[in-house]
Design an enzyme around this catalytic site. Sequence first.
Site, short mmCIF file in Angstrom:
data_model
loop_
_atom_site.label_atom_id
_atom_site.label_comp_id
_atom_site.label_asym_id
_atom_site.label_seq_id
_atom_site.Cartn_x
_atom_site.Cartn_y
_atom_site.Cartn_z
N CYS A 77 0.84 -1.11 -0.06
CA CYS A 77 -0.01 -0.09 0.05
C CYS A 77 0.82 1.35 -0.07
O CYS A 77 0.45 2.28 -0.58
CB CYS A 77 -0.84 -0.14 1.21
SG CYS A 77 -0.48 0.88 2.71
N CYS A 80 3.03 2.81 4.97
CA CYS A 80 4.22 2.78 5.96
C CYS A 80 5.32 2.44 5.30
O CYS A 80 5.38 1.44 4.28
CB CYS A 80 3.57 1.44 7.08
SG CYS A 80 2.31 2.01 8.04
N CYS A 176 -6.46 -1.12 8.61
CA CYS A 176 -5.37 -0.33 8.58
C CYS A 176 -5.00 -0.26 10.22
O CYS A 176 -5.89 0.36 10.91
CB CYS A 176 -5.59 1.11 7.92
SG CYS A 176 -4.26 2.42 8.04
N CYS A 427 8.15 19.75 8.23
CA CYS A 427 7.72 18.55 7.89
C CYS A 427 8.87 17.88 6.75
O CYS A 427 8.70 16.77 6.51
CB CYS A 427 6.52 18.24 7.27
SG CYS A 427 5.93 18.94 5.83
#
Length: 470
Positions: A77, A80, A176, A427
């Site tokens: 996916c 992660c 999830c 970020c």
Amino acid sequence: MNTKQKVVTKIESLAFEGKGVARVDGKVVFVRYAVPNDIVEIELLRNKKNFAEGKITRIVEPSPFRIEPICKHFGVCGGCSFQNIPYEVQLEWKRRFVVDAFEKIGKISNVEIKSVLPSPKIFGYRNKMEFSFGTSRWLTDEEIETQTEISTKEKQFALGFHIPERFDKVLNINYCHLQDERGNTIVNSIRNKAFELDIPAYNLRNHIGFLRNLILRFSFTTNELLLNLVTTSQVGEKEKKFLDWFKENFTSSELVDQLLVTTNDSYSPTAFGNIEILKGNGNLFEHIGEVRFRISPFAFFQVNTLQANNLVLKVIEYANAKEKIVWDMYSGAGTFSLPLAKVAKTVIGLESLESAVEDAKFNAQLNGIENAYFIAKDLHTKNILQELSKFPNPEVMIIDPPRSGIHKNLLNAIITIKPERIVYVSCNPTTQARDCQEFAKYYDLVEIQPVDMFPHTYHIESIALLVKKG
């Protein structure tokens, strides 16, 4: 070195985007989902001038740092990157990403970079999830290898996440681990019903179809859940039947506190549109410190509420803003501005997105805060210095730009204004390091505090404290 060639190599380290770094014939090869000290067989996928990319075909000798990921979707996916690495080791590598960015990009090595602040929760920490409906389901390696029989109908409907670098493909997500347990139950229920009624997903290429997105938001303060179904207006009898089920099922469900349907006929893949509230008032509420925030359906809010508290506390500490004038650049809904207003003389929040400014004003009023002012302003305009000169000069400036960093027009304006103290929240340590290299001509970079807002991903937030020289 040729593509499709298979070689055995050792993974030396991790790069910022979470890929393992190996060397083959002296060339750097990036390998997704590899762990430092793995010895792996890889297949070369791309061979570029300065680097190559490969994928693991076999683990010859696993690294002592490699663990079994908890999620069955890991490695497909793309949400992660690090579930196969222990959390404490993830934190060590995330700190290295910040160190490397400042040393290699910012050319800054004489600054204290602290240990990463760990997240209070490493699973179930996200307060927002956005799932996509798709017309082209991604088939897993297991389905292909076992030659599982899959109908055309099954191949043409999915609800989950887009595959990295394959935006046309959607992987069905059954569970999830980053979201509240209620979310998994809801997602599977909606997928099954839509499939049963043969409801078409929206096709991003020909713009035909009904179901577009499913957005879930969770409040860690009130434990409420907001469910927002985004569709087009392409409604026939089947779609009406599905909407009737959706309304009846979730208005009576104890799982859902705020229920919405949003209609979006634009060609943009971004989830937004005209909102119909079916249950509740359409908003959630969260607390960060002593401040209560209203979160409207599409408003930006830090996705890790519990860790956002720690992030804000560190910003307040670095700002040292008691009885001072503070400017908050890219102020959003007031995440930093409003807690700072509790101690500062005046806070001026500047933000380009008008809806965020309205949210910030509402949140100020909600908390009875009268010394925080929010203004919609294009922070990247050529005459930004002239625009900023209309406000009282700041002693402290908070800057929290997008991943691309501070726009050069604003950067030059800040250097001209020269606040005594800058707290730079980012970020993206690479653009933060680039900008701090410019600031370093006029400011001392005192220290940097990395904060892990996104466990199991390569993303890392970092707070830099800069104090004017002299």
